[in-house]
Scaffold this motif. Structure first.
Motif, PDB file in Angstrom:
ATOM      1  N   GLU A  77       4.641   4.319  -5.349  1.00  0.00           N
ATOM      2  CA  GLU A  77       4.525   3.615  -6.639  1.00  0.00           C
ATOM      3  C   GLU A  77       5.409   2.356  -6.680  1.00  0.00           C
ATOM      4  O   GLU A  77       5.053   1.367  -7.329  1.00  0.00           O
ATOM      5  CB  GLU A  77       4.915   4.599  -7.760  1.00  0.00           C
ATOM      6  N   THR A 134      -6.725  10.430  -1.984  1.00  0.00           N
ATOM      7  CA  THR A 134      -6.019  11.530  -2.663  1.00  0.00           C
ATOM      8  C   THR A 134      -7.004  12.207  -3.618  1.00  0.00           C
ATOM      9  O   THR A 134      -8.029  11.617  -3.986  1.00  0.00           O
ATOM     10  CB  THR A 134      -4.818  11.037  -3.497  1.00  0.00           C
ATOM     11  N   THR A 176      -5.347  15.959   5.099  1.00  0.00           N
ATOM     12  CA  THR A 176      -3.982  15.555   5.475  1.00  0.00           C
ATOM     13  C   THR A 176      -3.088  15.358   4.244  1.00  0.00           C
ATOM     14  O   THR A 176      -1.940  14.929   4.386  1.00  0.00           O
ATOM     15  CB  THR A 176      -4.012  14.228   6.279  1.00  0.00           C
TER      16      THR A 176
HETATM   17  N1  LIG Z   1      -6.946   3.210 -12.441  1.00  0.00           N
HETATM   18  C1  LIG Z   1      -6.992   4.401 -13.006  1.00  0.00           C
HETATM   19  O1  LIG Z   1      -7.896   4.717 -13.779  1.00  0.00           O
HETATM   20  C2  LIG Z   1      -5.916   5.399 -12.671  1.00  0.00           C
HETATM   21  C3  LIG Z   1      -6.050   6.741 -13.039  1.00  0.00           C
HETATM   22  C4  LIG Z   1      -5.067   7.650 -12.648  1.00  0.00           C
HETATM   23  C5  LIG Z   1      -3.965   7.212 -11.936  1.00  0.00           C
HETATM   24  N2  LIG Z   1      -3.856   5.885 -11.612  1.00  0.00           N
HETATM   25  C6  LIG Z   1      -2.716   5.403 -10.833  1.00  0.00           C
HETATM   26  O2  LIG Z   1      -2.788   6.023  -9.562  1.00  0.00           O
HETATM   27  C7  LIG Z   1      -1.472   6.146  -9.039  1.00  0.00           C
HETATM   28  C8  LIG Z   1      -1.287   7.550  -8.529  1.00  0.00           C
HETATM   29  O3  LIG Z   1      -2.250   7.797  -7.541  1.00  0.00           O
HETATM   30  P1  LIG Z   1      -2.049   8.913  -6.439  1.00  0.00           P
HETATM   31  O4  LIG Z   1      -1.627  10.153  -7.101  1.00  0.00           O
HETATM   32  O5  LIG Z   1      -3.261   8.904  -5.610  1.00  0.00           O
HETATM   33  O6  LIG Z   1      -0.746   8.394  -5.662  1.00  0.00           O
HETATM   34  P2  LIG Z   1      -0.511   7.488  -4.361  1.00  0.00           P
HETATM   35  O7  LIG Z   1      -1.571   6.477  -4.203  1.00  0.00           O
HETATM   36  O8  LIG Z   1       0.895   7.026  -4.422  1.00  0.00           O
HETATM   37  O9  LIG Z   1      -0.662   8.554  -3.190  1.00  0.00           O
HETATM   38  C9  LIG Z   1       0.284   9.590  -3.091  1.00  0.00           C
HETATM   39  C10 LIG Z   1       0.908   9.655  -1.701  1.00  0.00           C
HETATM   40  O10 LIG Z   1      -0.019  10.279  -0.822  1.00  0.00           O
HETATM   41  C11 LIG Z   1      -0.233   9.455   0.331  1.00  0.00           C
HETATM   42  N3  LIG Z   1      -1.618   9.696   0.743  1.00  0.00           N
HETATM   43  C12 LIG Z   1      -2.740   9.237   0.185  1.00  0.00           C
HETATM   44  N4  LIG Z   1      -3.809   9.768   0.773  1.00  0.00           N
HETATM   45  C13 LIG Z   1      -3.365  10.581   1.747  1.00  0.00           C
HETATM   46  C14 LIG Z   1      -3.993  11.425   2.697  1.00  0.00           C
HETATM   47  N5  LIG Z   1      -5.317  11.571   2.724  1.00  0.00           N
HETATM   48  N6  LIG Z   1      -3.211  12.103   3.553  1.00  0.00           N
HETATM   49  C15 LIG Z   1      -1.853  11.996   3.505  1.00  0.00           C
HETATM   50  N7  LIG Z   1      -1.198  11.234   2.620  1.00  0.00           N
HETATM   51  C16 LIG Z   1      -1.942  10.546   1.740  1.00  0.00           C
HETATM   52  C17 LIG Z   1       0.049   8.058  -0.153  1.00  0.00           C
HETATM   53  O11 LIG Z   1       0.393   7.212   0.915  1.00  0.00           O
HETATM   54  C18 LIG Z   1       1.228   8.294  -1.088  1.00  0.00           C
HETATM   55  O12 LIG Z   1       2.404   8.388  -0.358  1.00  0.00           O
HETATM   56  C19 LIG Z   1      -0.502   5.763 -10.134  1.00  0.00           C
HETATM   57  O13 LIG Z   1      -0.015   4.476  -9.894  1.00  0.00           O
HETATM   58  C20 LIG Z   1      -1.374   5.775 -11.382  1.00  0.00           C
HETATM   59  O14 LIG Z   1      -0.927   4.852 -12.363  1.00  0.00           O
HETATM   60  C21 LIG Z   1      -4.805   4.988 -11.957  1.00  0.00           C
END
Ligand SMILES: NC(=O)c1ccc[n+]([C@@H]2O[C@H](COP(=O)([O-])OP(=O)(O)OC[C@H]3O[C@@H](n4cnc5c(N)ncnc54)[C@H](O)[C@@H]3O)[C@@H](O)[C@H]2O)c1
Length: 364
Positions: A77, A134, A176
């Protein structure tokens, strides 16, 4: 690959498709080659996802005959800010990315939000494609076109509404994903059942033990059902002015808990407590049956998400954070509550005393 249409015709944005399946990178390459969304593609990923999946994904798109490159920025983040945007834009310029190109966001919500933001402003906009990795990305952030970066003063304060040209959800990426990130997604999935789909909620009650074991991959029908709920809300309320607010169930108190914990709680963990609180207030003020409340608390606990607020997070601190909630309307904080599972409502008339008692109740 199963396909869901997001239909935004007549609403100012183009419609697009969400493709869902397991191990679909070949198919993504073929579809992009056919649709020609860009003369060239720049995949943008983060420093955790790129080493795991970046090169393999790049190769699949190359093999489909696409002209494609890959760049990354530091995961997390803390990267979701203007400096990352400026850095990526400079690298895009240096490598000759212009308006004929399309961007591909390969990563979680952070990558998706940043890439969407850049796509909406770089050279006055270019197309982008979401490839969420994710569970949060797959069921929530990749759909709906909300893009954002954070300011020092708070999260998501600089952003745009800008829909992707396509979303491809490949469940293989989830293999993963670390446990805590996986659980973040489960919290959002439970929320969909609570606000929109009693049937999905029941299915989750039945399938949660298997889902938790992660045997045989994540159930595609669950992800698909969540995507359909999100797309329906987006189609009705693209600009988040009404019904899309239901997605904030559990988020008002949840955000305040997340901030008061100084982010020791993940987003999903904090909104689980927020959902428990919202269900309890719904029981007091809006007739949510006790049985529904208990089902919500049990499912959260079955998912391995917290249902107890630790003593070290002070109630006063949570209340203070609630008062600075950016979604506040004047002095009124709008909460999403429930008549029953699957039937939400928005209400602003909750006294501080009720909120305080409910937060205290989360400690038991
Ligand atoms: N635009 C929207 O409508 C909306 C909705 C919900 C959340 N968000 C935003 O999304 C963000 C949170 O997203 P998140 O929870 O996906 O977090 P993130 O993108 O930070 O991912 C979480 C962690 O997992 C790692 N990662 C991702 N995919 C992986 C995989 N397949 N294998 C191993 N590691 C992996 C990433 O590198 C990171 O370290 C926040 O900034 C939030 O504000 C936006």
């Amino acid at each position: 690959m199963n396909v869901i249409n997001v239909s935004l015709e007549g609403k100012g944005s183009a419609s697009y498709q969400i493709g869902i399946g397991y191990d679909i990178a070949d198919g993504i390459g073929r579809i992009l080659a056919e649709k020609q969304l860009g003369a060239r593609y720049a995949i943008i990923s983060d420093s955790s996802v790129s080493p795991l999946h970046g090169e393999a994904f790049l190769k699949k798109l190359h093999d489909a005959g696409l002209n494609v490159s890959l760049m990354e920025f530091p995961a997390g983040e803390h990267s979701k800010n203007i400096n990352t945007v400026l850095d990526i834009a400079a690298r895009m310029l240096a490598s000759g990315v212009d308006r004929k190109c399309a961007l591909i966001a390969l990563g979680g919500g952070v990558v998706g939000d940043i890439v969407g933001f850049i796509a909406s402003v770089y050279m006055r906009s270019l197309p982008y494609i979401q490839v969420p990795t994710t569970l949060v990305g797959q069921v929530d952030s990749s759909i709906g076109g909300k893009t954002a970066i954070d300011l020092r003063e708070g999260k998501n304060l600089l952003g745009t509404f800008y829909q992707p040209s396509a979303v491809f959800i490949d469940l293989k990426f989830l293999e993963t994903l670390p446990e805590r990130e996986f659980n973040n997604g489960l919290a959002e999935i439970i929320k969909y059942g609570i606000i929109d789909d009693e049937g999905l909620f029941g299915l989750l009650e039945k399938e949660m033990p298997a889902v938790k074991k992660r045997k045989g991959g994540f159930p595609e029908h669950i992800v698909e059902r969540c995507c359909r709920i999100k797309k329906n809300l987006v189609e009705i309320d693209e600009r988040d002015q009404g019904i899309r607010h239901f997605l904030n169930f559990g988020h008002t108190i949840g955000h305040a808990i997340e901030a008061a914990s100084e982010y020791a709680f993940t987003h999903g963990e904090a909104i689980s407590l927020g959902m428990k609180a919202a269900a309890r207030i719904s029981g007091r003020l809006h007739g949510l049956p006790l049985q529904d409340r208990e089902r919500i608390e049990n499912l959260i606990s079955q998912a391995g998400l917290p249902t107890r607020l630790p003593e070290r997070i002070a109630t006063d601190d949570i209340i203070a954070r609630l008062k600075t909630d950016k979604k506040k309307d004047g002095d009124t904080i709008h909460f999403v509550f429930l008549h029953k599972i699957g039937s939400p409502l928005i209400n602003g008339g909750v006294t501080e005393a009720v909120v305080r008692e409910t937060i205290e109740g989360l400690r038991k």
